[in-house]
Motif scaffolding. Structure first.
Motif, PDB file in Angstrom:
ATOM      1  N   GLY A  20       0.772  -1.229   0.000  1.00 31.85           N
ATOM      2  CA  GLY A  20       0.000   0.000   0.000  1.00 31.85           C
ATOM      3  C   GLY A  20       0.807   1.284   0.000  1.00 31.85           C
ATOM      4  N   PHE A  21       2.057   1.217   0.371  1.00 35.66           N
ATOM      5  CA  PHE A  21       2.864   2.426   0.477  1.00 35.66           C
ATOM      6  C   PHE A  21       4.142   2.271  -0.328  1.00 35.66           C
ATOM      7  N   PRO A  22       4.467   3.254  -1.144  1.00 37.47           N
ATOM      8  CA  PRO A  22       5.769   3.201  -1.824  1.00 37.47           C
ATOM      9  C   PRO A  22       6.892   3.375  -0.796  1.00 37.47           C
ATOM     10  N   PRO A  23       8.075   2.814  -1.089  1.00 34.32           N
ATOM     11  CA  PRO A  23       9.182   2.914  -0.132  1.00 34.32           C
ATOM     12  C   PRO A  23       9.499   4.344   0.293  1.00 34.32           C
ATOM     13  N   GLU A  24       9.369   5.295  -0.621  1.00 29.41           N
ATOM     14  CA  GLU A  24       9.672   6.681  -0.280  1.00 29.41           C
ATOM     15  C   GLU A  24       8.746   7.190   0.826  1.00 29.41           C
ATOM     16  N   MET A  25       7.470   6.800   0.760  1.00 31.25           N
ATOM     17  CA  MET A  25       6.515   7.229   1.778  1.00 31.25           C
ATOM     18  C   MET A  25       6.845   6.575   3.112  1.00 31.25           C
ATOM     19  N   LEU A  26       7.211   5.297   3.077  1.00 35.75           N
ATOM     20  CA  LEU A  26       7.591   4.616   4.313  1.00 35.75           C
ATOM     21  C   LEU A  26       8.818   5.276   4.944  1.00 35.75           C
TER      22      LEU A  26
END
Length: 141
Positions: A20-26
């Motif tokens: 659900g989340f791209p790595p950048e957002m994480l």
């Protein structure tokens, strides 16, 4: 200990989160999540978690260094403690900071180096908070 593999509830949550989340957002969210989690932990648990996180981060970073230009880089104990000081500041973990600053002093780290590690931790935390606040302001738009 919780199961963080492919099975069990934690494993399912981890898979769903990664989908659900791209790595950048994480990367932007992780410092804020850690800050909220650390606030709920006892000083002893904060110290344990900081050591586990440091272990994971150093293993990951070490793997990348072997593949990259800095092959063969060895980080001495004093540098490890300075890194841990910055991480402690970023995580708002006062007992961790006190411990790692004490260890750095035992290893003859200069006061200026300890101050610089603290400044870097503050900059990382401030940047992460700014990015996370930007994310929150756009979250429901």
């Amino acid at each position: 200990m919780m199961d963080c593999g492919k099975t069990g509830e934690v494993g399912k949550m981890k898979e769903k989160m990664m989908e659900g989340f791209p790595p950048e957002m994480l990367m932007e969210m992780m410092p804020e999540c850690l800050e909220m989690m650390f606030a709920k932990l006892s000083p002893e648990k904060r110290s344990q978690l900081t050591k586990k996180l440091y272990g994971v981060l150093s293993k990951q970073g070490g793997a990348e260094m072997v593949k990259g230009k800095r092959k063969g880089l060895v980080v001495d104990d004093r540098i490890e403690e300075l890194i841990a000081i910055g991480a402690s500041v970023t995580a708002n973990c006062q007992p961790c900071l006190e411990y790692h600053a004490g260890e750095a002093k035992k290893l003859e780290a200069e006061t200026e180096d300890i101050q610089k590690a603290i400044e870097i931790g503050q900059m990382v935390k401030k940047g992460a908070m700014r990015k996370y606040n930007e994310f929150l302001s756009e979250f429901f738009k």
